[in-house]
Design an enzyme around this catalytic site. Sequence first.
Site, PDB file in Angstrom:
ATOM      1  CG  HIS A   1      -0.542  -0.296   2.501  1.00  0.00           C
ATOM      2  ND1 HIS A   1       0.239   1.032   3.292  1.00  0.00           N
ATOM      3  CD2 HIS A   1      -0.306  -1.179   3.471  1.00  0.00           C
ATOM      4  CE1 HIS A   1       0.689   0.786   4.247  1.00  0.00           C
ATOM      5  NE2 HIS A   1       0.330  -0.663   4.681  1.00  0.00           N
TER       6      HIS A   1
ATOM      7  CG  HIS B   1       4.297  -1.259   2.102  1.00  0.00           C
ATOM      8  ND1 HIS B   1       3.179  -2.023   2.036  1.00  0.00           N
ATOM      9  CD2 HIS B   1       4.800  -1.590   3.464  1.00  0.00           C
ATOM     10  CE1 HIS B   1       2.577  -2.732   3.184  1.00  0.00           C
ATOM     11  NE2 HIS B   1       3.600  -2.489   3.777  1.00  0.00           N
TER      12      HIS B   1
ATOM     13  CB  CYS C   1       2.907  -8.048  19.167  1.00  0.00           C
ATOM     14  SG  CYS C   1       1.862  -7.699  17.572  1.00  0.00           S
TER      15      CYS C   1
ATOM     16  CB  CYS D   1       5.597  -6.382  16.549  1.00  0.00           C
ATOM     17  SG  CYS D   1       4.512  -5.051  16.812  1.00  0.00           S
TER      18      CYS D   1
ATOM     19  CB  CYS E   1       0.347  -4.850  19.674  1.00  0.00           C
ATOM     20  SG  CYS E   1       1.576  -3.940  18.624  1.00  0.00           S
TER      21      CYS E   1
ATOM     22  CG  HIS F   1       0.460  -4.843  14.497  1.00  0.00           C
ATOM     23  ND1 HIS F   1       1.644  -4.718  15.002  1.00  0.00           N
ATOM     24  CD2 HIS F   1       0.399  -4.309  13.205  1.00  0.00           C
ATOM     25  CE1 HIS F   1       2.455  -4.482  14.080  1.00  0.00           C
ATOM     26  NE2 HIS F   1       1.836  -4.636  12.952  1.00  0.00           N
TER      27      HIS F   1
ATOM     28  CE  LYS G   1       2.028   1.619  10.031  1.00  0.00           C
ATOM     29  NZ  LYS G   1       2.243   0.286  10.315  1.00  0.00           N
TER      30      LYS G   1
ATOM     31  CE  LYS H   1      -3.718  -8.190   4.557  1.00  0.00           C
ATOM     32  NZ  LYS H   1      -3.624  -8.863   5.928  1.00  0.00           N
TER      33      LYS H   1
HETATM   34  N1  MSP Z   1       9.718  -6.731   7.805  1.00  0.00           N
HETATM   35  C1  MSP Z   1       9.810  -5.734   8.540  1.00  0.00           C
HETATM   36  C2  MSP Z   1      10.898  -4.807   8.129  1.00  0.00           C
HETATM   37  C3  MSP Z   1      12.405  -5.474   8.255  1.00  0.00           C
HETATM   38  S1  MSP Z   1      13.472  -4.338   7.763  1.00  0.00           S
HETATM   39  C4  MSP Z   1      14.970  -5.179   8.098  1.00  0.00           C
HETATM   40  C5  MSP Z   1       8.524  -4.715   8.613  1.00  0.00           C
HETATM   41  N2  MSP Z   1       7.914  -4.800   7.433  1.00  0.00           N
HETATM   42  S2  MSP Z   1       6.570  -4.053   7.248  1.00  0.00           S
HETATM   43  O1  MSP Z   1       5.908  -4.616   5.894  1.00  0.00           O
HETATM   44  O2  MSP Z   1       5.674  -3.926   8.227  1.00  0.00           O
HETATM   45  O3  MSP Z   1       6.927  -2.540   6.789  1.00  0.00           O
HETATM   46  C6  MSP Z   1       7.059  -1.681   7.712  1.00  0.00           C
HETATM   47  C7  MSP Z   1       7.566  -0.353   7.071  1.00  0.00           C
HETATM   48  O4  MSP Z   1       6.753   0.025   5.940  1.00  0.00           O
HETATM   49  C8  MSP Z   1       7.657   1.078   8.019  1.00  0.00           C
HETATM   50  O5  MSP Z   1       8.922   0.999   8.811  1.00  0.00           O
HETATM   51  C9  MSP Z   1       7.644   1.964   6.898  1.00  0.00           C
HETATM   52  O6  MSP Z   1       8.965   2.024   6.170  1.00  0.00           O
HETATM   53  C10 MSP Z   1       6.544   1.626   5.808  1.00  0.00           C
HETATM   54  N3  MSP Z   1       5.422   1.891   6.282  1.00  0.00           N
HETATM   55  C11 MSP Z   1       4.128   0.945   6.320  1.00  0.00           C
HETATM   56  N4  MSP Z   1       3.135   1.676   6.561  1.00  0.00           N
HETATM   57  C12 MSP Z   1       3.255   2.965   6.699  1.00  0.00           C
HETATM   58  C13 MSP Z   1       2.450   4.242   6.790  1.00  0.00           C
HETATM   59  N5  MSP Z   1       1.360   3.981   7.155  1.00  0.00           N
HETATM   60  N6  MSP Z   1       3.180   5.372   6.738  1.00  0.00           N
HETATM   61  C14 MSP Z   1       4.658   5.591   6.588  1.00  0.00           C
HETATM   62  N7  MSP Z   1       5.264   4.354   6.415  1.00  0.00           N
HETATM   63  C15 MSP Z   1       4.634   3.167   6.405  1.00  0.00           C
HETATM   64  O7  MSP Z   1       8.207  -4.037   9.600  1.00  0.00           O
END
Ligand code: MSP
Length: 499
Positions: A17, A20, A125, A128, A143, A146, A294, A297
């Site tokens: 989304h 990311h 969690c 996480c 959490c 989440h 935030k 998903k």
């Molecule tokens: N897999 C772990 C990260 C491992 S890095 C060695 C993870 N994945 S995640 O799919 O949950 O992605 C988290 C990251 O996605 C956040 O730290 C951020 O960079 C990005 N984001 C996900 N949702 C976001 C928002 N709503 N706003 C901004 N960034 C966001 O954690």
Amino acid sequence: MSFYVTTPIYYVNGEPHLGHAYSTIAADILARHHRQRGEDVFFLTGTDEHGEPVAQQAEAEGVTPRELGDRLAPRFKEMAAKINASNDFFIRTTDEGHMSRVQEIVQRVYDNGHVYEGNYEGWYCPRCADFKTESEIGPDNTCPIHQIPLTRESQKNWFFKLSEFQQDLERLYEERPEFVTPDFRRNEALSFIKQGLQDVSLSRPTLKWGVPVPWDTDQVIYVWFDALLNYYTALGYGIEGEDVTEQFWPPFHILAKDILKFHAVYWPAFLMAAEIELPERMFIHGFLLMEGHKMSKSLGNVLDPDEVIAKFGADALRFYCFREVSFGQDGQISPAGFESRYETELADQYGNLANRVLSMIGRYRDGVVPEAETEGDLASDVEGAPERVRALLDDAELTQALEEIWKLVRRLNQYVEETKPWELSKDESAADRLDAVLYGLAEGLRVTTLLLHAYMPETTDRLLEALAEPSRELADFGSRPGGQTVGELAPLFPKLQTA
Ligand code: MSP
């Protein structure tokens, strides 16, 4: 000079989304900017495919974790392509090249005496993939990220002696204040360290989905260490037949605040234990919020990047995210906000400026930029800008740098209004002045557009071509003498179809 920039690797437990896309665009802007400086750049993004977050989702869907990863990793890859990310490699933690290197490094940490076997009990969690310390637990054992109940878990597993690195980490934060930015995130990480560090699990006894612990293959390596190591392993096999670790390590990490602790505390300690040089820096950004929450998903309030790109284009999306929300802070985004910035700033201010300048050169000087000099005031405003933008981007201050560039856009529009070239054109005796005005506008627009190139690569390519500027290098900022023939340009940001 070389520059290595990374994004977090995303869990393959749902469709990509805009949250990311946001981190990936941020890293891409830095990658492109450093390439414009003439540096060798390596830009890495990818997917995190092991551990509970993925295993649980796979179970819920009745597929294997591998099947889930094989379906979703290509979706993240496609997203990167659609937002024009110029990544040099896309890592998947299921890559053989990654897994074997993770084992090597974890073995080294074990051999160096930083690992022991023990029992752990705490609140956990699964999304996480993390045990929570007292201060990280939300109301009713939930959490806070989440908003789901935590589970009580007790595990016999291998531990990493994080507590041993307390002093080294405190020293690191003292000696390198820029290691984690913005400052308030640095302080957050440092106060977590100062509370006293507990050792952390390095393995999982019950889960089968992961990289086997080399000395105890009944267990898999805890997903966070597997994932963090992607930043290091990728340089070893991401370019076929070459190991570019020497050339590009250490990295500049981009990530959001939800994973601060892993990057700012666990990761440097683990690298110290493995005797690997620490990252150069990390910039921690905030969350894009939709209707106050935030985007995620599990909360179901996500904007699909495909839809946004179909409507506004990738460049407009890249622009909007860093203009609307100050990079580093949380901020609201909305479809209405997109529309309004698109129309006022992209279409009316920048797009219109481009078309006006080109058409006036066409009309008054047969399409040839006059050979002249930029008038005093305007010249000083334009000249200092590249240096200011550069300094801000050294600190990954993407919003502030964009504002510096936008000051130029506003200044150039104001200059058109002040000098009124259409009136000068009617007065024979003002021909030299008109030359200077048109030259100043062409130059100002060229410099502005070169600076914007990292943010909006597609539209700026079109405009630079129309301005007869073949180079994208920042070293070529030195002014052009004039004499080049400019081309025609269809509107850069056409009016939105209201359907
Ligand atoms: N897999 C772990 C990260 C491992 S890095 C060695 C993870 N994945 S995640 O799919 O949950 O992605 C988290 C990251 O996605 C956040 O730290 C951020 O960079 C990005 N984001 C996900 N949702 C976001 C928002 N709503 N706003 C901004 N960034 C966001 O954690």
